[in-house]
Design an enzyme around this catalytic site. Structure first.
Site, PDB file in Angstrom:
ATOM      1  N   ASP A  68       0.854  -1.187   0.000  1.00 54.71           N
ATOM      2  CA  ASP A  68       0.000   0.000   0.000  1.00 54.71           C
ATOM      3  C   ASP A  68       0.886   1.231   0.000  1.00 54.71           C
ATOM      4  OD1 ASP A  68       0.848  -0.182   2.660  1.00 54.71           O
ATOM      5  OD2 ASP A  68      -1.055   0.525   3.475  1.00 54.71           O
ATOM      6  N   TYR A  70       2.933   4.746   0.819  1.00 58.52           N
ATOM      7  CA  TYR A  70       3.552   5.319   2.004  1.00 58.52           C
ATOM      8  C   TYR A  70       2.524   6.199   2.710  1.00 58.52           C
ATOM      9  CZ  TYR A  70       8.035   3.945  -0.093  1.00 58.52           C
ATOM     10  OH  TYR A  70       9.081   3.241  -0.636  1.00 58.52           O
ATOM     11  N   PHE A  81       6.594   1.767  -4.038  1.00 59.50           N
ATOM     12  CA  PHE A  81       7.968   1.950  -3.543  1.00 59.50           C
ATOM     13  C   PHE A  81       8.568   3.321  -3.872  1.00 59.50           C
ATOM     14  CE2 PHE A  81       7.575  -2.709  -3.908  1.00 59.50           C
ATOM     15  CZ  PHE A  81       7.865  -3.067  -2.611  1.00 59.50           C
ATOM     16  N   HIS A 189      10.553  -9.499   1.089  1.00 57.57           N
ATOM     17  CA  HIS A 189      10.293  -8.065   0.967  1.00 57.57           C
ATOM     18  C   HIS A 189      11.581  -7.289   1.233  1.00 57.57           C
ATOM     19  CE1 HIS A 189       8.481  -4.122   1.747  1.00 57.57           C
ATOM     20  NE2 HIS A 189       7.423  -4.577   1.097  1.00 57.57           N
TER      21      HIS A 189
END
Length: 225
Positions: A68, A70, A81, A189
């Protein structure tokens, strides 16, 4: 929401059935209600579909799936990202850059805005397209994943694409992807909590460019200047 935000026809024509469904109307109503209460939502409303605006369907070569947006001020701008150029690079993106430099040591990485990748065909897609300020995963259950799963399926059906799936949430999307006609790359991740458990050393950027080259597509120029 779809009436206020313009999408390229290449996406709108393929996603119109999704926009017509009840869950998308529910998302629109939810966001309007939250904003009416004075809540802050990221990214700005006009940037919710930025990934689709910057990466046209016909140009998609790589799909990088995030979770999701920031949830801090001025960070999110609609690409997974990625952050606005003037913002400090977050820890996960720092680790992404670290792995990228292991693949291509001479890459120039001047800031954290990944729009240059998006314009080359890297679809930077979050599973959830909005979030409440300072509340990670706060919009995870409002219906966005049904919409973004459809995008992943549509991209998969066209074939000859690279899907980079980092972390459990992203790796769960592998079931949506046609494995015969696409390259699926999976790893931990890039968060500092998990990057050492298989993200570092995954060589995904090099593998992606090799795959693109072998299939007759132009490699991605990963430089950010």
């Amino acid at each position: 929401m779809d009436g206020n935000i313009k999408l390229p026809n290449c996406w709108k024509s393929r996603l119109q059935e999704e926009f017509d469904q009840k869950y998308m109307h529910d998302i629109k109503a939810f966001l309007a209600n939250e904003l009416s209460k004075g809540k802050v939502i990221y990214p700005p409303i006009n940037k919710i579909f930025e990934a689709l605006n910057l990466t046209l369907f016909e140009g998609v070569r790589i799909v990088i799936v995030g979770q999701d947006p920031y949830h801090g001020p001025n960070q999110a701008h609609g690409l997974s990202f990625s952050v606005n150029s003037e913002v400090t690079i977050p820890p996960s993106l720092r680790n992404i850059f670290k792995e990228l430099l292991e693949n291509f040591p001479n890459t120039i990485l001047s800031h954290g805005n990944l729009s240059g990748w998006a314009k080359q065909g890297v679809l930077l897609l979050n599973s959830s397209l909005t979030v409440e300020a300072n509340k990670p995963n706060s919009h995870q259950a409002i219906g966005w994943e049904q919409f973004t799963d459809s995008i992943i399926r549509i991209c998969s059906q066209a074939g000859s694409k690279v899907f980079m799936l980092w972390g459990k949430n992203a790796r769960d999307k592998a079931a949506l992807i046609n494995q015969d006609n696409n390259l699926i790359l999976q790893a931990a991740h890039p968060s500092p909590l998990s990057a050492h458990n298989g993200f570092f050393g995954c060589q995904h950027f090099a593998k992606a460019n090799d795959y693109l080259s072998k299939n007759g597509f132009q490699k991605i120029d990963w430089n950010i200047t």
